[in-house]
Structure formats: structure tokens, C-alpha cells
Design a protein around this motif. Structure first.
Motif, mmCIF file in Angstrom:
data_model
loop_
_atom_site.group_PDB
_atom_site.id
_atom_site.type_symbol
_atom_site.label_atom_id
_atom_site.label_comp_id
_atom_site.label_asym_id
_atom_site.label_seq_id
_atom_site.Cartn_x
_atom_site.Cartn_y
_atom_site.Cartn_z
ATOM 1 N N LYS A 100 0.949 -1.234 -0.113
ATOM 2 C CA LYS A 100 0.172 0.089 -0.078
ATOM 3 C C LYS A 100 0.874 1.136 -0.075
ATOM 4 O O LYS A 100 0.521 2.209 -0.749
ATOM 5 C CB LYS A 100 -0.879 0.002 1.015
ATOM 6 N N LEU A 101 1.949 1.222 0.787
ATOM 7 C CA LEU A 101 2.966 2.498 0.953
ATOM 8 C C LEU A 101 3.628 2.625 -0.408
ATOM 9 O O LEU A 101 3.659 3.941 -0.970
ATOM 10 C CB LEU A 101 3.977 2.307 2.052
ATOM 11 N N ASP A 102 3.618 1.614 -1.333
ATOM 12 C CA ASP A 102 4.131 1.643 -2.671
ATOM 13 C C ASP A 102 2.999 2.124 -3.552
ATOM 14 O O ASP A 102 3.457 2.130 -4.926
ATOM 15 C CB ASP A 102 4.954 0.309 -3.073
ATOM 16 N N GLY A 103 1.817 2.279 -3.349
ATOM 17 C CA GLY A 103 0.972 2.626 -4.237
ATOM 18 C C GLY A 103 0.335 1.485 -5.047
ATOM 19 O O GLY A 103 -0.241 1.769 -6.278
ATOM 20 N N CYS A 104 0.513 0.173 -4.554
ATOM 21 C CA CYS A 104 -0.055 -0.815 -5.149
ATOM 22 C C CYS A 104 -1.626 -1.125 -4.673
ATOM 23 O O CYS A 104 -2.055 -0.568 -3.632
ATOM 24 C CB CYS A 104 0.615 -2.252 -5.089
ATOM 25 N N TYR A 105 -2.326 -1.780 -5.740
ATOM 26 C CA TYR A 105 -3.467 -2.468 -5.069
ATOM 27 C C TYR A 105 -3.533 -3.484 -4.467
ATOM 28 O O TYR A 105 -2.996 -4.430 -5.128
ATOM 29 C CB TYR A 105 -4.525 -2.506 -6.287
ATOM 30 N N VAL A 106 -3.986 -3.711 -3.236
ATOM 31 C CA VAL A 106 -3.632 -4.937 -2.560
ATOM 32 C C VAL A 106 -4.959 -5.739 -1.945
ATOM 33 O O VAL A 106 -5.763 -5.207 -1.342
ATOM 34 C CB VAL A 106 -2.527 -4.592 -1.085
ATOM 35 N N VAL A 107 -4.875 -7.064 -2.144
ATOM 36 C CA VAL A 107 -5.927 -7.858 -1.738
ATOM 37 C C VAL A 107 -5.314 -9.085 -1.078
ATOM 38 O O VAL A 107 -4.163 -9.485 -1.426
ATOM 39 C CB VAL A 107 -6.701 -8.611 -2.994
ATOM 40 N N GLY A 108 -6.032 -9.348 0.211
ATOM 41 C CA GLY A 108 -5.342 -10.529 0.916
ATOM 42 C C GLY A 108 -6.455 -11.645 1.151
ATOM 43 O O GLY A 108 -7.434 -11.264 1.289
ATOM 44 N N SER A 109 -5.872 -13.008 1.533
ATOM 45 C CA SER A 109 -6.885 -13.844 1.878
ATOM 46 C C SER A 109 -6.431 -14.221 3.284
ATOM 47 O O SER A 109 -5.136 -14.162 3.792
ATOM 48 C CB SER A 109 -6.667 -15.048 1.058
ATOM 49 N N ALA A 110 -7.372 -14.811 4.220
ATOM 50 C CA ALA A 110 -7.148 -15.339 5.296
ATOM 51 C C ALA A 110 -8.443 -16.344 5.756
ATOM 52 O O ALA A 110 -9.249 -16.496 4.922
ATOM 53 C CB ALA A 110 -7.276 -14.199 6.356
ATOM 54 N N GLY A 111 -8.055 -16.823 6.786
ATOM 55 C CA GLY A 111 -8.982 -18.185 6.920
ATOM 56 C C GLY A 111 -10.139 -18.050 8.148
ATOM 57 O O GLY A 111 -10.744 -18.721 8.261
ATOM 58 N N THR A 112 -10.573 -16.752 8.525
ATOM 59 C CA THR A 112 -11.683 -16.436 9.513
ATOM 60 C C THR A 112 -12.153 -15.064 8.867
ATOM 61 O O THR A 112 -11.358 -14.332 8.474
ATOM 62 C CB THR A 112 -11.283 -16.371 10.863
ATOM 63 N N ASN A 113 -13.392 -14.990 9.368
ATOM 64 C CA ASN A 113 -13.721 -13.428 9.169
ATOM 65 C C ASN A 113 -13.204 -12.327 9.941
ATOM 66 O O ASN A 113 -13.099 -11.164 9.435
ATOM 67 C CB ASN A 113 -15.502 -13.472 8.942
ATOM 68 N N GLN A 114 -12.921 -12.931 11.012
ATOM 69 C CA GLN A 114 -12.101 -11.836 11.789
ATOM 70 C C GLN A 114 -11.166 -11.298 11.142
ATOM 71 O O GLN A 114 -10.735 -10.050 11.180
ATOM 72 C CB GLN A 114 -11.814 -12.357 13.473
ATOM 73 N N LYS A 115 -10.172 -12.244 10.685
ATOM 74 C CA LYS A 115 -8.819 -11.809 10.021
ATOM 75 C C LYS A 115 -9.179 -11.141 8.630
ATOM 76 O O LYS A 115 -8.480 -9.940 8.524
ATOM 77 C CB LYS A 115 -8.205 -13.071 9.728
ATOM 78 N N VAL A 116 -10.178 -11.405 8.320
ATOM 79 C CA VAL A 116 -10.532 -10.538 6.849
ATOM 80 C C VAL A 116 -10.727 -9.088 7.244
ATOM 81 O O VAL A 116 -10.264 -8.253 6.733
ATOM 82 C CB VAL A 116 -11.680 -11.074 6.398
ATOM 83 N N GLU A 117 -11.617 -8.876 8.383
ATOM 84 C CA GLU A 117 -11.976 -7.612 8.928
ATOM 85 C C GLU A 117 -10.557 -6.860 9.270
ATOM 86 O O GLU A 117 -10.464 -5.761 9.057
ATOM 87 C CB GLU A 117 -12.689 -7.510 10.124
ATOM 88 N N LEU A 118 -9.681 -7.332 10.044
ATOM 89 C CA LEU A 118 -8.585 -6.854 10.422
ATOM 90 C C LEU A 118 -7.612 -6.428 9.154
ATOM 91 O O LEU A 118 -7.127 -5.481 9.190
ATOM 92 C CB LEU A 118 -7.473 -8.124 10.911
ATOM 93 N N LEU A 119 -7.607 -7.363 7.900
ATOM 94 C CA LEU A 119 -7.011 -6.860 6.746
ATOM 95 C C LEU A 119 -7.544 -5.524 6.300
ATOM 96 O O LEU A 119 -6.624 -4.674 5.943
ATOM 97 C CB LEU A 119 -6.972 -7.971 5.781
ATOM 98 N N LYS A 120 -8.757 -5.399 6.084
ATOM 99 C CA LYS A 120 -9.294 -4.160 5.728
ATOM 100 C C LYS A 120 -9.275 -3.019 6.922
ATOM 101 O O LYS A 120 -8.897 -2.036 6.291
ATOM 102 C CB LYS A 120 -10.681 -4.754 5.228
ATOM 103 N N GLU A 121 -9.583 -3.303 7.949
ATOM 104 C CA GLU A 121 -9.732 -2.291 9.121
ATOM 105 C C GLU A 121 -8.485 -1.749 9.573
ATOM 106 O O GLU A 121 -8.274 -0.527 9.514
ATOM 107 C CB GLU A 121 -10.807 -2.429 9.828
ATOM 108 N N LYS A 122 -7.602 -2.473 9.662
ATOM 109 C CA LYS A 122 -6.520 -2.274 10.440
ATOM 110 C C LYS A 122 -5.352 -2.148 9.622
ATOM 111 O O LYS A 122 -4.505 -1.452 9.823
ATOM 112 C CB LYS A 122 -6.155 -3.602 11.465
ATOM 113 N N PHE A 123 -5.087 -3.234 8.650
ATOM 114 C CA PHE A 123 -3.985 -2.922 7.629
ATOM 115 C C PHE A 123 -4.180 -2.361 6.308
ATOM 116 O O PHE A 123 -3.284 -2.017 5.755
ATOM 117 C CB PHE A 123 -3.474 -4.456 7.446
ATOM 118 N N GLY A 124 -5.367 -1.693 6.120
ATOM 119 C CA GLY A 124 -5.583 -1.005 5.073
ATOM 120 C C GLY A 124 -5.432 -1.698 3.758
ATOM 121 O O GLY A 124 -5.390 -1.155 2.613
#
Lengths: 352, 352
Positions: free
Chosen positions: B184-208
Motif C-alpha cells: 500500500k505504501l508503494d501505491g499498489c492495489y492489495v488484496v489479502g486472503s485469510a481463514g476467518t472473517n475476523q482476520k478478513v476484517e483486520l486486513l481491511k480495517e487495521k492494515f488498509g
């Protein structure tokens, strides 16, 4: 308005694809048909731009062409059209031209049809071949796409260093035989695999590989590679995929390179064997890179210079499997997928 | 000869490997044992050279440690010894030192044992941690091996360009969360996968991350990736292998890069799922490269500077899963392999 004299005509035979397939090509997937008479002159309405009519002399049989026999639009090259001639690299003689760069009698190479005469409507993609001591058909192999694939894959992808251990699969094929000889010229230790004892002899006696083996006689490919490379493999020129790739992965050295080329590209066609040993990419920090020679067109002139010099100096030889007559094309092409060819497979349509 | 005063002693508990395994670790593969009393002084016969006795404060749980639990000598790092303490990265406080570079009270990081006190006989491999506002345990994650793995893998292997499409698997883990934030700091478009909905929220809300998904809720991973990357993936930071890697291969863009890291390295441990779509390495000219962070030690100081600055500027955050007490170590480590941890898994042995 002056009337043009009637053009001479000739019979035009064509090898056409009967229909899309989803497996290795067979001879009867293609058929020789009579294409009727062709006027030996570029017609006035040839696609709106200048065009070139060529007499096809030599046609190239290349494994990648299999990908154009399936009904799949997502590749880097579109599929053939059933009922139309197969297309591929060829060498031909110009019969007539409305393009200022080409004249009757010129010898050219480029994409053409599997037929006696082809009307090339994008003549800017043709390359004129200057008369020389190099056999014309070599422009489909040693000095053509396979040779350039070997050159680019070896130098640009494998980054060879003197003394490194190089393994080439399908080593007597159109590409492999050149990779092995370039590697020897660069001071590497080179081992090749092939599918018959005759090809193994060719690798050792004709192409100067340090060693070679018949993979069909090895029950344990990983153990065979361990025997030929007790210290491991620095460079693998990958032409086959499947169990051989898996066995090589177990024998790679730290910081090894794998150039991914050739028939593995066809694995999407049918359900391919899974590759199980990719974890060694990490433990050995291996780089595995796919490539297509056309991305490196800027290097083509250098390639032609280098390889021509090596050939004239007697430092590189080339073995072709020449099949005679357009009608022999389907069997020659299908033979690639069972390893019938010894060396680069070419079809001679005509010698003049 | 002057007699030394008797050293203070302490109880030393240890987490030992019970025996070699050939599958994902379970809590009962390890056991907490009483190691008896340890004198809080470097013994006179400590391996012949200078040594450092540390009180272990934080221990790191890292997936690569699984590889040391099997009886296999061919890896880049030797196996653990059954009956001896697990080893891994840790942060500790120096209790006593016969090495001139370390004094009692220093905080250090490096390879240590899973026990209350460890005698480090190769103190030159320890790094002294200067007091700062950064939590000590972060030297096992953000500023430690996982952070450096993310940094090296992203910048040295992936060669990112602004605007590129980046996919990270195991994205909320010790490495993935940093890769995503650097991208993200480098200006890329970033998508992540994880194994729980809690982690998915973390990716979007906490890590941007721009988007994230729960791979366990996607019956067709290739279709899911196509949804998130309609134009394809330029960079894949590969942490999981198996079906996810196969699905990514079908969605790579031309000239894409795959940095191979993490748990795929464990696939040799058990019979791994085969990878079937490597043919796309050719059609898309993809580079797939395994790496180990320790090959890039020359970049470590730059990494520490860069990441410390980002952290202080509030541009990078880090999430840890802290498990309290040495006795909690086996469950914490085993939990990595079922995805129980949320963020970087650390064991706190002591806070002082």
C-alpha cells in the motif's frame, strides 16, 4: 485501361485442421485437401494493402502449435480455424509481390500456411533471407524460432557461469540440441535426457554433451539425476514438465535457475500431472521463469550473428528430421508428441 | 587461586521435542519439563569461548520451525534433537556474559532455546537491542525475521511498481500483514486472503488492504481471484502453496512475479497436493522465485531504518498474538498450523 495478361495457375494443396482437439495431435486430426487452382499473381483485392504470394518450400513442426488446435482464445496466440490450413513458420520463394520490399525470386521466412502457395497479407512480418552457405531449412531451426528460444532462454533466463552444471530435457530436439551446445561453448558441464538410445548417442557423439541418458530406461528419475549431478544442478532448461521437472527440483543447487519452455506449456490442454516438489524453490532459493522468445525480439540480430559465426566456425552443428512432401506433414507433426522425430522436424514441400 | 562466590540459582523449565514427526505439529509433540536448577552465571567451561547467559523474555513461533521437527538432515537448517529444548528466535535479558560485547542487563535478540534461561555459546550471533519506544517482542516480528522476510521478498523478489495488483495469502500472519502494508505504501492495489472473517476484517480495517476474503468461504478460488483482480495479478506473495497457488497461476498477468515463501516450504514434510497450472509461467512469462531472508543480511540495517521510520510515522502497524507463559508454548506453536493465531504468534516467558 490495359488488360493484364492471364496469370499462370498452379494446383494448391492444403493441410487443414479437421476440428478442435483436447489431447495430443494425431495424424488424422489433419487432412490434405485439394484447394483448387491458384493464380500465380497477387490478386488486386488482397486485403487492401500490399501482399506477397509465396511458394512454400519448408514448413516447421513445432510443439507450441498444439496449443492452436484447441478451442481456447485465452492464449498468447489464437487457435487455428477448422477447415483452414494449419499455420506455422515456413521458408518460401516469392512468386509475386505488391510490396516494395519483396520481389519474385526472393527467399523469405515467416508465418505461412501449410499449403503449396500462400498469400501473405502482412508481408512486413516476413524476413528476407540472404543467399548463403546455410541450408534454407535451418531458418526454421538453428537460425529460427527454436534457435532463438534456446539462445534467449539460456543467456537471458539461465544466466550461465563457467563451470556450472546444466541439465537439458528433450535434449536432442529443435531447442535442446542448441542449448546443450551453447552451454558447452560457455564452459558448463552439460547432461541431456532423451527418449531413445539413438538420441542419447547423438547427444554424446554429435552435440558433445558430457553425458546423456534415456529417461525411459530410468525407473527413478531423481536417482538418475543424482548419479549424473552428484553436486546438483545449477541450470535446468525445462522442455517437458511432469515427473522430470519434479525429479529435477529435488536435485537443484542453491541459487539454481530453471528456464521454463516448450511442451510444459501444453499442460493446460489435458489434465497434467501435478508438480509436488516446489518447496525446494525455497530451500534452494531457485528461480523458475517462463519465457517466450518473441519478448526478446531486440536480441534477434545479435542471435543471428552469434549463431551464424558458431556454425561457420564448426562450433555448432544442427540435426534436422526432414519429411518430404506436403502430404507427409500431418504424420510429421503428430510424431513430435511421441518423440518420433530425431532433431528438428521440418516438412519439405518443394525444393525450388 | 581465588574462589568465586556461589552463584545465585533459578529453576529452569524447558519445552522439549518428544520425537520426530512427519505431519503438522500438535501440542503434545512437545512437553514442558523441569530442567533442574541453573546457576545464574556463565560456567567456566562454556564451550571453550565466550558465552552469554540470557533470561528468555519472548519466544517466536514461526512456521519454518516445523521443518526442524522431522528427521531430515538435507535442509538449510538441521533438525531439533528429541529430548532437547525447541530452538527459535527470542528476545532475552543478559544475566551474565563472558563476551566483551554484552553485559548483564542488555536486551538481546537471536537464536535461543525454549526455556527460562539459555546459555548462548555463539554470542556473536546475538544482536543487542537499543532501548526505544518499540515493544521488545516486535523484534521477533515487525523488526525481526518475519518483517525482514516481508521486506526482502517484496522489494528484492517482487520488484513492485506503483499501481500494480498485489495478492497476499495468509495475509494477516506475521509476514503477510507487513507485505500488504508495504505494498500500500508503494501505491499498489492489495488484496489479502485469510481463514476467518475476523482476520478478513483486520486486513481491511487495521492494515488498509483494498479488499480481503475468507478463502474457506470460496468454493472456487480461481473465480474468487478473478472477481478481486479482473485485470489479473502482477505480484503474488506466496505463503500457503497448494490449491491457492494453482488458482493464482490461472490469474497472473503477463510478466508477473511470485515470491515463494513460508509454509509451502513444508510441503516436503507430507505428501503435498500437486500444482497443475505451471504452464501459465510460460504463457504469462511469470517469474517464480524462492528466497530465504538470511541470504540478504546486507539489507538488514536498511530494513530496520525503513520499518522503524514507518512505524514511528504511524504508517505501519503490527498485530501480535501473545500467549503468556513458557507452558503455553506448545499450544501456541501448534496453533499456527490450524490458523488459531491472529497476527504474529509470540510466547511471553517473562516480562523482566
Amino acid at each position: 485501361m490495359e488488360e493484364e495478361p492471364a496469370a499462370a495457375v498452379a494446383r494448391n494443396r492444403k493441410v487443414v485442421l479437421r476440428g478442435y482437439i483436447d489431447r495430443a495431435p494425431r495424424e488424422d486430426d489433419m487432412e490434405l485437401v485439394d484447394g483448387g487452382e491458384v493464380a500465380l499473381r497477387v490478386p488486386g483485392d488482397a486485403g487492401g494493402g500490399p501482399a506477397v504470394l509465396v511458394r512454400n518450400l519448408y514448413l516447421s513442426c513445432d510443439p507450441y502449435m498444439r496449443g492452436r488446435m484447441r478451442d481456447f482464445q485465452g492464449s498468447y496466440i489464437p487457435p487455428f480455424k477448422p477447415g483452414s490450413p494449419i499455420e506455422g513458420f515456413g521458408v518460401g520463394r516469392v512468386v509475386d509481390s505488391t510490396h516494395p520490399g519483396f520481389s519474385a525470386g526472393d527467399i523469405v521466412s515467416g508465418m505461412t500456411g501449410w499449403e503449396d502457395y500462400s498469400l501473405i497479407t502482412k508481408p512486413e512480418q516476413l524476413t528476407k533471407i540472404q543467399p548463403s552457405d546455410i541450408p534454407l531449412s535451418y531458418h526454421l531451426g538453428l537460425l529460427g524460432m527454436p534457435g532463438f528460444t534456446a539462445y534467449v532462454g539460456f543467456y537471458e533466463i539461465c544466466s550461465p557461469k563457467r563451470g556450472e552444471f546444466v541439465f537439458v530435457s528433450a535434449a536432442s530436439g529443435a531447442v535442446g540440441q542448441i542449448v546443450g551446445q551453447l552451454a558447452k561453448l560457455d564452459g558448463c558441464y552439460v547432461v541431456g535426457s532423451a527418449g531413445t538410445n539413438q538420441k542419447v548417442e547423438l547427444l554424446k557423439e554429435k552435440f558433445g554433451f558430457d553425458a546423456a541418458f534415456n529417461y525411459k530406461e530410468e525407473p527413478d528419475l531423481a536417482a538418475a539425476l543424482k548419479r549424473y549431478f552428484p553436486e546438483g544442478i545449477d541450470i535446468y532448461f525445462e522442455n517437458v514438465g511432469g515427473p522430470m521437472l519434479d525429479a529435477v527440483l529435488l536435485n537443484m543447487r542453491v541459487h539454481g535457475r530453471i528456464a521454463v519452455c516448450g511442451m510444459v506449456s501444453q499442460h493446460g490442454v489435458t489434465a497434467p500431472a501435478g508438480i509436488h516438489n516446489l518447496y525446494t524453490l525455497i530451500s534452494k532459493r531457485v528461480e523458475m521463469k517462463g519465457f517466450i522468445q518473441s519478448d526478446y525480439a531486440h536480441l534477434f540480430p545479435q542471435f543471428v550473428d552469434d549463431i551464424t559465426k558458431h556454425y561457420r566456425d564448426g562450433k555448432i552443428v544442427y540435426v534436422e528430421d526432414m519429411s518430404v512432401g506436403l502430404e507427409s506433414g500431418p504424420a510429421a507433426f503428430a510424431g513430435l508428441f511421441s518423440g518420433k522425430n530425431v532433431g528438428k522436424q521440418v516438412v519439405c514441400v518443394s525444393q525450388d
